[in-house]
Design a protein around this motif. Structure first.
Motif, short mmCIF file in Angstrom:
data_model
loop_
_atom_site.label_atom_id
_atom_site.label_comp_id
_atom_site.label_asym_id
_atom_site.label_seq_id
_atom_site.Cartn_x
_atom_site.Cartn_y
_atom_site.Cartn_z
N UNK A 111 0.80 -1.21 0.05
CA UNK A 111 0.04 -0.10 0.01
C UNK A 111 0.70 1.27 0.16
N UNK A 112 2.16 0.99 0.18
CA UNK A 112 2.94 2.33 0.27
C UNK A 112 4.57 1.77 -0.02
N UNK A 113 5.12 2.38 -0.61
CA UNK A 113 6.71 2.13 -0.89
C UNK A 113 7.63 3.19 -1.09
N UNK A 114 8.39 3.35 -0.31
CA UNK A 114 9.34 4.68 -0.48
C UNK A 114 10.81 4.25 -0.37
N UNK A 115 11.24 4.92 -1.57
CA UNK A 115 12.76 4.56 -1.54
C UNK A 115 13.79 5.85 -1.17
N UNK A 116 14.77 5.70 -0.76
CA UNK A 116 15.71 6.70 -0.21
C UNK A 116 16.87 6.33 -0.68
N UNK A 117 17.70 7.49 -1.28
CA UNK A 117 18.73 6.94 -2.15
C UNK A 117 19.59 8.22 -2.16
N UNK A 118 20.92 8.40 -2.96
CA UNK A 118 21.79 9.40 -3.02
C UNK A 118 21.36 10.01 -4.38
N UNK A 119 20.88 11.27 -4.34
CA UNK A 119 20.21 11.84 -5.58
C UNK A 119 21.25 12.06 -6.70
N UNK A 120 22.63 12.12 -6.02
CA UNK A 120 23.71 12.25 -7.10
C UNK A 120 23.75 11.06 -7.95
N UNK A 121 23.65 9.90 -7.43
CA UNK A 121 23.61 8.47 -8.16
C UNK A 121 22.85 8.51 -9.26
N UNK A 122 21.46 9.08 -9.02
CA UNK A 122 20.53 9.25 -9.90
C UNK A 122 20.57 9.95 -11.16
N UNK A 123 21.27 11.15 -10.65
CA UNK A 123 21.80 12.09 -11.67
C UNK A 123 22.81 11.22 -12.56
N UNK A 124 23.75 10.61 -12.19
CA UNK A 124 24.77 10.05 -12.96
C UNK A 124 24.18 9.07 -13.72
N UNK A 125 23.20 8.24 -13.43
CA UNK A 125 22.42 7.30 -14.05
C UNK A 125 21.61 7.89 -15.31
N UNK A 126 21.09 9.12 -14.97
CA UNK A 126 20.22 9.79 -15.98
C UNK A 126 21.27 10.06 -17.21
#
Length: 128
Positions: A111-126
């Motif tokens: 009913x809920x799913x929250x993920x917490x991560x390093x936003x810089x890692x997402x920027x590098x993937x993108x």
């Protein structure tokens, strides 16, 4: 009745099939809240599928493999430490990211799913 930790384990194991769409359809509800903190939030199955479709287009993510590093439950809440691996359609790796997630379970649904991560890692993937 399935235990919350089993729901999350089964969901994560199934997520690599068709970019997570069957897993979302199986374990989400029309009101499931899915939050990638700082990036996106969806409510329900169709919005979640829409976000998956957008990631497929924008980042060319064809498959996400979820490697469970640690998992613990507190009642209906399940905490995970994961390594998510993102691949293109040809099987080559886009990148990987270590993250923490929390799932809230009712019955055999998320009913809920929250993920917490390093936003810089997402920027590098993108970017790459």
């Amino acid at each position: 009745m399935t235990r919350p930790i089993e729901v999350v384990t089964d969901f994560c194991a199934a997520y690599s099939e068709d970019r997570g769409r069957p897993a979302v359809r199986r374990w989400f509800t029309p009101k499931t809240l899915w939050v990638n903190v700082g990036i996106s939030a969806t409510t329900g199955i169709e919005e979640a599928i829409g976000m998956i479709n957008e990631l497929e287009k924008s980042m060319r993510i064809a498959t996400v493999h979820i490697d469970m590093l640690a998992i613990a439950a507190d009642g209906n809440r399940v905490l995970t430490e994961r390594l998510d691996r993102f691949e293109r359609a040809d099987g080559s790796e886009i990148g990987r990211m270590t993250l923490m997630g929390i799932y809230e379970i009712e019955g055999d649904h998320i009913v809920a799913w929250r993920d917490y991560f390093d936003i810089n890692a997402v920027s590098k993937l993108a970017a790459g």
